[in-house]
Design an enzyme around this catalytic site. Structure first.
Site, PDB file in Angstrom:
ATOM      1  N   GLU A 330      34.796  39.551  42.377  1.00 30.79           N
ATOM      2  CA  GLU A 330      35.620  40.238  43.382  1.00 30.79           C
ATOM      3  C   GLU A 330      35.204  41.701  43.582  1.00 30.79           C
ATOM      4  OE1 GLU A 330      39.815  37.874  42.795  1.00 30.79           O
ATOM      5  OE2 GLU A 330      39.387  39.446  41.348  1.00 30.79           O
TER       6      GLU A 330
HETATM    7  C1  TNX Z   1      41.197  36.270  40.104  1.00 32.59           C
HETATM    8  S1  TNX Z   1      39.202  34.779  38.693  1.00 32.59           S
HETATM    9  C2  TNX Z   1      40.573  37.151  39.247  1.00 32.59           C
HETATM   10  C3  TNX Z   1      41.393  37.999  38.369  1.00 32.59           C
HETATM   11  C4  TNX Z   1      42.863  37.797  38.593  1.00 32.59           C
HETATM   12  C5  TNX Z   1      43.142  36.324  38.785  1.00 32.59           C
HETATM   13  C6  TNX Z   1      44.597  35.998  38.900  1.00 32.59           C
HETATM   14  C7  TNX Z   1      38.532  36.108  38.640  1.00 32.59           C
HETATM   15  C8  TNX Z   1      37.174  36.085  38.177  1.00 32.59           C
HETATM   16  N1  TNX Z   1      39.223  37.201  39.034  1.00 32.59           N
HETATM   17  O1  TNX Z   1      41.053  39.339  38.524  1.00 32.59           O
HETATM   18  O2  TNX Z   1      43.553  38.285  37.487  1.00 32.59           O
HETATM   19  O3  TNX Z   1      42.477  35.894  39.941  1.00 32.59           O
HETATM   20  O4  TNX Z   1      44.811  34.623  38.888  1.00 32.59           O
END
Ligand code: TNX
Length: 515
Positions: A330
């Site tokens: 992300e």
């Molecule tokens: C996605 S999955 C994220 C996290 C969040 C999560 C909450 C991923 C690699 N990153 O930063 O905490 O969703 O479900």
């Protein structure tokens, strides 16, 4: 005060429930999870009578340690007196012998063979690790199947169990950045998951809301960056001594710790600690909300790479295992043209410290070195790109494995962006069938992440993790093909005996008949 020890509560349970149920002399009916690969029953009992000898080889310190651990567990059965010995007794007594089999017939280091006769249990494996996994089956066998067979003694059904894991990597992840969890919680989590043969704990040590590991060369990371958490609470961090203690505690249970420092995004806690990590040279504010994707390291400044090199150097020294996780997810605030060279360079830094990189599936955009591992959490396209580049995958499909997802619409904590995950949903899937083009040799294992935006206490952790993790543990170890929910749910129902005994605050799914 939370938490009786396992052994103390054993006395309670055996006194309350043991000794009255109908006798189970059929080892096929063992209720062990993960389900053992092969079982034959000889329809008799090994009785845990007054004296039980735990026999271990004299020269083997690791096995002696494991023997000690078993002795302590057994000592708390009413009427059982367990004694650790390194030589055979002149007078035959009930004996549990731990044996390293070096004939080469037991191939996998975690595989074990448990042979239960009327007078003797032999647990053999090619390594101490295999013995430890076998002991977990024995623990479950005793608690779930012991019945009174005579005047005050307990019986374990006789026969033979041969067992080995399908996947070498069977992990859990805990996000200690969104909410911080102290030493006691981490140790308890390690102890609880070891019962289900989990062998990796991945710690998500940094995020926008907090930096949780002491880095001596960059002290403000914890002096400033650890001071808060989601909701504004006071946060916290592990000193290097504490972290080493966690690594050791896990290693004693044959669990490897994988540290994660998430970058180039999810990094606000570091940006708030050091102005020079920001392109405009100004520190940001500490952050206590739950948005994602807004922060990033300044990928075009050299100081950023000095920072990463220093952090990885210290982390590598505290990491006996092969992997360091760099997040990489992300990173919406970093353009792809900057993201790719950044990951490439971080990968080189990790290699220069003798470690191998793991990252969330977005890292497949970069040029992956041989051995680098891609952790699939949602994007099939990213995962396939990783496979095409020769990477192996850890599977953490959010819609099956994310332990922070709610069970259903009435769940009081958790998120639901990847859907609701009932116990049934967590169990009924097969790694190789996740998407087209995935095959067995692409997969090193599975991991169940617990993100903690809504998870604040150890009780909260237990509620979200159990019982879903138990299903994941079975998929990772036994790889049931295909998963048979009706059969599994009967076994799972029995595990409330164990979960209650360990004082685990688990979710009593209405779809399971709990014992
Ligand atoms: C996605 S999955 C994220 C996290 C969040 C999560 C909450 C991923 C690699 N990153 O930063 O905490 O969703 O479900």
């Amino acid at each position: 005060m939370k938490k009786l020890t396992f052994s103390m509560s054993l006395v309670l349970i055996i006194t309350l429930t043991g000794c009255t149920g109908k006798m189970n002399s059929d080892l096929n009916n063992n209720n062990i999870i993960p389900r053992p690969r092969s079982v034959t029953s000889t329809s008799d009992y090994f009785s845990l009578n007054k004296k039980v000898i735990i026999l271990v080889p004299k020269q083997d310190e690791l096995l002696k340690n494991i023997g000690r651990y078993l002795t302590q567990e057994l000592a708390f059965f009413p009427g059982t007196e367990a004694m650790l010995r390194t030589t055979k007794s002149l007078f035959p007594k009930q004996t549990i012998e731990l044996i390293i089999d070096s004939t080469g017939t037991i191939k996998d280091k975690e595989a074990y063979k448990l042979k239960i006769d009327k007078r003797k249990i032999s647990l053999s494996a090619s390594s101490a690790e295999g013995i430890f996994r076998g002991i977990q089956s024995l623990r479950q066998l005793i608690i779930l199947n012991s019945r009174e067979v005579g005047s005050g003694s307990l019986g374990i059904p006789t026969g033979e169990i041969t067992d080995y894991p399908e996947f070498e990597y069977r992990g859990v992840m805990l996000d200690v950045a969104r909410h911080f969890f102290g030493m006691e919680d981490i140790k308890r989590y390690i102890e609880l998951v070891s019962l289900y043969k989990i062998n990796v704990l991945h710690l998500h040590l940094s995020d926008d809301q907090g930096w949780r590991i002491e880095i001596k060369s960059w002290p403000k990371l914890t002096e400033v960056g650890s001071l808060t958490q989601v909701g504004g609470g006071k946060g916290g961090f592990y000193s290097q001594d504490e972290y080493n203690e966690i690594v050791k505690y896990a290693a004693d249970r044959f669990i490897t710790i994988i540290p994660e420092i998430d970058m180039p995004g999810h990094i606000n806690a570091a940006l708030a600690s050091y102005p020079e990590l920001n392109c405009d040279n100004k520190t940001t504010e500490l952050y206590t909300g739950t948005r994602v994707g807004f922060s990033n390291l300044c990928t075009v400044n050299e100081i950023t790479y000095k920072f990463i090199d220093d952090v990885i150097a210290e982390l590598a020294l505290m990491t006996p295992g092969p992997y360091i996780h760099i997040g990489g997810d992300e990173s919406h605030a970093t353009a792809l043209k900057d993201y790719i060279p950044f990951i490439n360079r971080v990968q080189d830094i990790i290699a220069s410290h003798g470690k191998t990189m793991i990252g969330w599936d977005e890292i497949s955009h970069a040029g992956l070195k041989s051995g680098s591992v891609v952790q699939y959490w949602g994007s099939e396209e990213n995962a396939k790109r990783g496979i095409a580049k020769g990477a192996k995958l850890i599977l953490s499909p959010a819609s099956k494995c994310y332990l922070d997802m709610q069970y259903d619409s009435s769940s009081v904590m958790g998120l639901n962006w990847a859907g609701y995950i009932e116990v049934y949903t967590a169990y009924t899937w097969s790694p190789v069938d996740l998407f087209n083009g995935l095959s067995r040799e692409n997969i090193i294992g599975i991991e169940s992440p617990l993100w903690t935006e809504t998870v604040e206490t150890m009780d909260n952790i237990e509620y979200m993790v159990f019982p879903r993790l138990i299903g994941h543990a079975e998929i990772g170890w036994s790889d049931p093909e295909p998963p048979d929910w009706e059969e599994y749910k009967n076994r799972l129902g029995k595990h409330s005996i164990l979960l209650d005994m360990l004082d685990i605050d688990f979710y009593r799914s209405p779809f399971v008949n709990w014992e």
